[in-house]
Design a protein around this motif. Structure first.
Motif, PDB file in Angstrom:
ATOM      1  N   GLU A 142      13.688 -13.722  26.898  1.00 47.95           N
ATOM      2  CA  GLU A 142      13.071 -13.767  28.219  1.00 47.95           C
ATOM      3  C   GLU A 142      12.154 -14.974  28.349  1.00 47.95           C
ATOM      4  O   GLU A 142      11.613 -15.476  27.362  1.00 47.95           O
ATOM      5  CB  GLU A 142      12.281 -12.485  28.481  1.00 47.95           C
ATOM      6  N   THR A 143      11.996 -15.410  29.582  1.00 48.02           N
ATOM      7  CA  THR A 143      11.044 -16.480  29.901  1.00 48.02           C
ATOM      8  C   THR A 143      10.186 -16.005  31.055  1.00 48.02           C
ATOM      9  O   THR A 143      10.620 -15.182  31.865  1.00 48.02           O
ATOM     10  CB  THR A 143      11.772 -17.776  30.297  1.00 48.02           C
ATOM     11  N   PRO A 144       8.945 -16.517  31.169  1.00 47.96           N
ATOM     12  CA  PRO A 144       8.083 -16.093  32.282  1.00 47.96           C
ATOM     13  C   PRO A 144       8.747 -16.347  33.626  1.00 47.96           C
ATOM     14  O   PRO A 144       9.341 -17.394  33.861  1.00 47.96           O
ATOM     15  CB  PRO A 144       6.841 -16.959  32.104  1.00 47.96           C
ATOM     16  N   GLY A 145       8.686 -15.378  34.518  1.00 48.23           N
ATOM     17  CA  GLY A 145       9.261 -15.518  35.843  1.00 48.23           C
ATOM     18  C   GLY A 145      10.686 -15.051  35.954  1.00 48.23           C
ATOM     19  O   GLY A 145      11.241 -15.019  37.044  1.00 48.23           O
ATOM     20  N   ALA A 152       1.923 -11.981  30.164  1.00 52.24           N
ATOM     21  CA  ALA A 152       0.480 -11.803  30.291  1.00 52.24           C
ATOM     22  C   ALA A 152      -0.177 -11.806  28.914  1.00 52.24           C
ATOM     23  O   ALA A 152       0.328 -11.221  27.962  1.00 52.24           O
ATOM     24  CB  ALA A 152       0.188 -10.496  31.017  1.00 52.24           C
ATOM     25  N   GLY A 153      -1.303 -12.479  28.832  1.00 45.20           N
ATOM     26  CA  GLY A 153      -2.037 -12.520  27.573  1.00 45.20           C
ATOM     27  C   GLY A 153      -3.041 -11.379  27.512  1.00 45.20           C
ATOM     28  O   GLY A 153      -3.273 -10.645  28.473  1.00 45.20           O
ATOM     29  N   GLY A 154      -3.694 -11.242  26.370  1.00 48.42           N
ATOM     30  CA  GLY A 154      -4.732 -10.244  26.218  1.00 48.42           C
ATOM     31  C   GLY A 154      -4.230  -8.819  26.131  1.00 48.42           C
ATOM     32  O   GLY A 154      -4.975  -7.884  26.430  1.00 48.42           O
ATOM     33  N   LEU A 155      -2.971  -8.631  25.734  1.00 47.03           N
ATOM     34  CA  LEU A 155      -2.445  -7.277  25.599  1.00 47.03           C
ATOM     35  C   LEU A 155      -2.999  -6.635  24.327  1.00 47.03           C
ATOM     36  O   LEU A 155      -3.309  -7.324  23.345  1.00 47.03           O
ATOM     37  CB  LEU A 155      -0.920  -7.299  25.546  1.00 47.03           C
ATOM     38  N   PRO A 156      -3.101  -5.314  24.321  1.00 50.90           N
ATOM     39  CA  PRO A 156      -3.578  -4.635  23.108  1.00 50.90           C
ATOM     40  C   PRO A 156      -2.645  -4.894  21.926  1.00 50.90           C
ATOM     41  O   PRO A 156      -1.477  -5.257  22.090  1.00 50.90           O
ATOM     42  CB  PRO A 156      -3.563  -3.155  23.511  1.00 50.90           C
ATOM     43  N   SER A 164      10.902 -12.316  23.235  1.00 48.67           N
ATOM     44  CA  SER A 164      11.397 -13.634  22.838  1.00 48.67           C
ATOM     45  C   SER A 164      10.889 -13.955  21.454  1.00 48.67           C
ATOM     46  O   SER A 164       9.879 -13.403  20.989  1.00 48.67           O
ATOM     47  CB  SER A 164      10.942 -14.714  23.819  1.00 48.67           C
ATOM     48  N   ALA A 165      11.609 -14.870  20.797  1.00 48.45           N
ATOM     49  CA  ALA A 165      11.175 -15.296  19.468  1.00 48.45           C
ATOM     50  C   ALA A 165       9.820 -15.984  19.546  1.00 48.45           C
ATOM     51  O   ALA A 165       9.000 -15.872  18.632  1.00 48.45           O
ATOM     52  CB  ALA A 165      12.220 -16.242  18.864  1.00 48.45           C
ATOM     53  N   ALA A 166       9.551 -16.694  20.654  1.00 50.85           N
ATOM     54  CA  ALA A 166       8.279 -17.407  20.804  1.00 50.85           C
ATOM     55  C   ALA A 166       7.103 -16.446  20.838  1.00 50.85           C
ATOM     56  O   ALA A 166       6.020 -16.760  20.322  1.00 50.85           O
ATOM     57  CB  ALA A 166       8.314 -18.245  22.073  1.00 50.85           C
ATOM     58  N   SER A 167       7.282 -15.276  21.442  1.00 47.62           N
ATOM     59  CA  SER A 167       6.179 -14.312  21.515  1.00 47.62           C
ATOM     60  C   SER A 167       5.983 -13.548  20.209  1.00 47.62           C
ATOM     61  O   SER A 167       4.939 -12.919  20.015  1.00 47.62           O
ATOM     62  CB  SER A 167       6.431 -13.331  22.667  1.00 47.62           C
ATOM     63  N   LEU A 168       6.992 -13.592  19.320  1.00 45.62           N
ATOM     64  CA  LEU A 168       6.904 -12.848  18.057  1.00 45.62           C
ATOM     65  C   LEU A 168       6.574 -13.723  16.868  1.00 45.62           C
ATOM     66  O   LEU A 168       6.263 -13.213  15.786  1.00 45.62           O
ATOM     67  CB  LEU A 168       8.236 -12.133  17.793  1.00 45.62           C
ATOM     68  N   VAL A 169       6.626 -15.051  17.047  1.00 42.86           N
ATOM     69  CA  VAL A 169       6.497 -15.949  15.917  1.00 42.86           C
ATOM     70  C   VAL A 169       5.162 -15.802  15.200  1.00 42.86           C
ATOM     71  O   VAL A 169       5.093 -15.963  13.970  1.00 42.86           O
ATOM     72  CB  VAL A 169       6.715 -17.413  16.383  1.00 42.86           C
ATOM     73  N   ASN A 170       4.104 -15.462  15.939  1.00 46.14           N
ATOM     74  CA  ASN A 170       2.786 -15.325  15.319  1.00 46.14           C
ATOM     75  C   ASN A 170       2.439 -13.881  14.966  1.00 46.14           C
ATOM     76  O   ASN A 170       1.330 -13.614  14.487  1.00 46.14           O
ATOM     77  CB  ASN A 170       1.705 -15.886  16.257  1.00 46.14           C
ATOM     78  N   LEU A 171       3.386 -12.971  15.181  1.00 52.07           N
ATOM     79  CA  LEU A 171       3.115 -11.549  14.934  1.00 52.07           C
ATOM     80  C   LEU A 171       3.818 -11.012  13.700  1.00 52.07           C
ATOM     81  O   LEU A 171       3.410  -9.973  13.173  1.00 52.07           O
ATOM     82  CB  LEU A 171       3.528 -10.723  16.163  1.00 52.07           C
ATOM     83  N   VAL A 172       4.874 -11.691  13.262  1.00 49.45           N
ATOM     84  CA  VAL A 172       5.617 -11.236  12.084  1.00 49.45           C
ATOM     85  C   VAL A 172       5.789 -12.407  11.121  1.00 49.45           C
ATOM     86  O   VAL A 172       5.887 -13.562  11.542  1.00 49.45           O
ATOM     87  CB  VAL A 172       6.992 -10.657  12.487  1.00 49.45           C
ATOM     88  N   PRO A 173       5.853 -12.133   9.814  1.00 50.14           N
ATOM     89  CA  PRO A 173       5.912 -13.218   8.830  1.00 50.14           C
ATOM     90  C   PRO A 173       7.329 -13.689   8.492  1.00 50.14           C
ATOM     91  O   PRO A 173       7.565 -14.197   7.391  1.00 50.14           O
ATOM     92  CB  PRO A 173       5.244 -12.583   7.601  1.00 50.14           C
ATOM     93  N   TYR A 174       8.276 -13.538   9.403  1.00 48.59           N
ATOM     94  CA  TYR A 174       9.659 -13.956   9.129  1.00 48.59           C
ATOM     95  C   TYR A 174      10.304 -14.452  10.420  1.00 48.59           C
ATOM     96  O   TYR A 174       9.759 -14.273  11.523  1.00 48.59           O
ATOM     97  CB  TYR A 174      10.474 -12.812   8.518  1.00 48.59           C
TER      98      TYR A 174
END
Length: 269
Positions: A142-145, A152-156, A164-174
């Motif tokens: 997915e992409t914004p829009g 949206a930022g600041g989610l719990p 998307s991979a871009a939104s997960l890249v900093n959340l998982v170590p693989y």
């Protein structure tokens, strides 16, 4: 009468017309082709069978995701890992969240899997343990829009704004595949999430913009022809008047000074 067509001025006009008309026709035909492509892709998407009715194909054979592979039934094997909620998603007109779980495949990469949808306030069930094989409709990141997606930022903690991979890249170590699937049959207690249509396949505003541009380019071609004939007629009339010895009339309607002088000398004599 038409010898003026051989003057440098008219050579320039003629060359411009000869080049402008084919260019306008080409651009109009190209825009019409774009519109027809969108209509065909829309019809193909409408006729495409549901992913649950098709034989699942190994994930690696459908990557990268494009208009042809989006929505196809893909299969992958691995073990479930981290789980997230994707809030503000609607299914059957109701607000809720997607339950997204990362499937660690044999290749080492993780595939985001939407296991189903839950209404607000209901806790997400834990994923099955051990080795699993999943079948689901393949989707592009997915992409914004896109389809109302808002990153949206600041989610719990434990929630994602978009898949998307871009939104997960900093959340998982693989590494994460730049794609995701929604299960054909949701896990127990959840509602299956229908696959979205491939992007740029519908008769949206862009499609009708292509149709509008088609008309504009053909109108431009007609306008060039119209202006050429108009200039030709005016020039021919001016040459004819000069050959007949008729004095040209100024924009104000008065005769030129030379014509007035000639008439004055004629009356004095």
């Amino acid at each position: 009468m038409y010898r003026f067509l051989l003057t440098p001025r008219w050579w320039g006009i003629n060359i411009f017309v000869v080049l402008a008309i084919p260019f306008c026709v080409f651009m109009g035909s190209w825009q019409l082709g774009r519109f027809e492509d969108r209509v065909q892709s829309h019809n193909a998407a409408e006729k495409r069978p549901d992913a649950a009715e098709l034989r699942a194909v190994p994930l690696r054979e459908l990557l990268p995701v494009d208009q042809k592979t989006s929505g196809r039934s893909a299969s992958a094997t691995g073990k479930y890992g981290e789980q997230f909620l994707v809030p503000d998603r609607r299914v059957d007109g109701k607000d809720g969240s997607y339950v997204l779980t990362l499937l660690r495949t044999d290749g080492g990469k993780a595939l985001p899997v939407v296991r189903g949808w839950l209404p607000k306030g209901r806790p997400a069930p834990a994923p099955p343990a051990g080795q699993v094989t999943v079948d689901g409709a393949l989707q592009a990141s997915e992409t914004p829009g896109t389809d109302g997606v808002n990153a949206a930022g600041g989610l719990p903690r434990g929630q994602l704004g978009m898949i998307s991979a871009a939104s997960l890249v900093n959340l998982v170590p693989y590494d994460v595949y730049d794609a995701w699937i929604t299960l054909n049959r949701a896990d127990a207690g959840m509602v299956a999430v229908p696959a979205a249509k491939p992007q740029n396949t519908g008769l949206d505003l862009k499609a009708f913009q292509n149709l509008g541009y088609t008309g504009e380019w053909f109108v431009f071609a007609g306008f060039v022809v119209f202006m050429w004939f108009r200039l030709l007629r005016r020039e021919a009339e001016a040459v004819e008047d000069a050959e007949l010895g008729l004095a040209p009339v100024s924009p104000s309607g008065a005769a030129p000074a030379s014509a007035s002088a000639e008439s004055g000398r004629g009356s004095s004599s």
